[in-house]
Design an enzyme around this catalytic site. Structure first.
Site, PDB file in Angstrom:
ATOM      1  N   TYR A   1      -1.782  -0.880  10.230  1.00 25.78           N
ATOM      2  CA  TYR A   1      -1.898  -1.269   9.019  1.00 25.78           C
ATOM      3  C   TYR A   1      -0.415  -0.848   8.163  1.00 25.78           C
ATOM      4  O   TYR A   1      -0.228  -1.193   7.287  1.00 25.78           O
ATOM      5  CB  TYR A   1      -2.787  -0.419   8.375  1.00 25.78           C
ATOM      6  CG  TYR A   1      -3.278  -0.600   6.492  1.00 25.78           C
ATOM      7  CD1 TYR A   1      -3.232  -2.124   6.152  1.00 25.78           C
ATOM      8  CD2 TYR A   1      -2.553   0.009   6.512  1.00 25.78           C
ATOM      9  CE1 TYR A   1      -2.964  -2.438   5.032  1.00 25.78           C
ATOM     10  CE2 TYR A   1      -2.904  -0.104   4.840  1.00 25.78           C
ATOM     11  CZ  TYR A   1      -3.021  -1.072   4.098  1.00 25.78           C
ATOM     12  OH  TYR A   1      -3.055  -1.263   2.752  1.00 25.78           O
TER      13      TYR A   1
ATOM     14  N   SER B   1       0.993  -0.955   0.032  1.00 27.18           N
ATOM     15  CA  SER B   1       0.410  -0.154   0.214  1.00 27.18           C
ATOM     16  C   SER B   1       0.739   1.242  -0.065  1.00 27.18           C
ATOM     17  O   SER B   1       2.124   1.135   0.659  1.00 27.18           O
ATOM     18  CB  SER B   1      -1.079   0.361   0.895  1.00 27.18           C
ATOM     19  OG  SER B   1      -1.817   1.744   1.287  1.00 27.18           O
TER      20      SER B   1
END
Length: 264
Positions: free
Chosen positions: A161, A148
């Site tokens: 995350y 990501s």
């Protein structure tokens, strides 16, 4: 002639998160490029069976393996099951992940563990199984990890995350370096904000988003859209294929926001 036609004809792949979103988009792209052996991994048997049926219509030998990648025993079973069914595997796409929210001061120990077990430990042991198999066969292979853009920093509510994706970035390079002489390649893509079923759920659950959240979000983007799974999938299928040559250890940003840029 389509330059991508047949480039994955020798690919036998495991795709986690393969029953929906980016995982299924990758499976479709691989199948369109000649892959005829696909093991899709996910938690929902209903979604898995539907995905397998869709691929089977195109002549793909697709199986669904119900598993939770946060569980090491499940990761080992995934690799063993795929090898038992296909005889061998030579590709792995780690697309399964959780993007559960949590800031530094709000994240519980349980949430931290859940995120790292799914986003780092799962890919680690899946790669371990596939690489061990390839080394035993003295065969080449290709791995793509889906990271990501948050790996570069991430928003305040994505502290664990973002950290997990940063860890997977380092792991990607470590694996690439360790096994390059064995012709086992490991790369990663770092997509930005993506239009998936999972993102729609996240926006509703965590951000109380209105029904037209996607339309508003896309209108505010430089290129007028969020990242589309089908677009990103073609990059991943290229990176998996032998057509990508000696490419290994690469972390490819896939977004319209440039890491390190500042407002003009």
């Amino acid at each position: 002639m389509n330059g991508s036609a047949g480039r994955n004809s020798e690919t036998r792949a495991i795709v986690t998160g393969g029953a929906q979103g980016i995982g299924f988009a990758v499976a479709e792209a691989l199948a369109d490029e000649g892959c005829r052996a696909l093991a899709l991994v996910g938690r929902s048997r209903e979604k898995g069976d539907k995905a397998v049926a869709a691929l089977a219509k195109d002549g793909v030998d697709a199986i669904f393996i119900s598993a939770d990648v946060s569980v090491v025993a499940d990761c080992k079973r995934v690799v063993e099951t795929a090898i038992a069914h296909f005889g061998t595997v030579n590709a792995l796409v780690n697309a399964a992940a959780t993007s559960a929210r949590g800031s530094l001061v709000e994240t519980s120990e349980d949430l931290f563990d859940q995120i790292f077990q799914t986003n780092v430990r799962g890919p680690f042991f899946l790669m371990q199984g596939v690489v061990a198999h390839l080394l035993d066969r003295k065969a080449p292979g290709s791995i793509v990890n889906v990271l990501s853009m948050s790996a570069h920093c991430g928003q305040s509510f994505l502290a664990p995350y973002s950290s997990s994706k940063g860890a997977l970035a380092t792991l990607t390079k470590n694996v690439a370096n360790a096994y390059r002489s064995n012709r086992i390649r490991c790369n990663a893509v770092l997509p930005g904000w993506m239009d998936t079923e999972g993102e729609a759920i996240v926006q509703k659950k965590w951000h109380d988003a209105p029904d037209d959240w996607l339309e508003k979000a896309e209108a505010a983007q430089p290129m007028g859209q969020l990242v589309k799974p089908a677009q990103l999938a073609r990059l991943i299928s290229y990176m998996i294929s032998p057509q990508s040559g000696v490419m290994t250890g690469s972390l490819v940003d896939y977004d319209q926001t440039i890491a390190g840029s500042s407002p003009e």
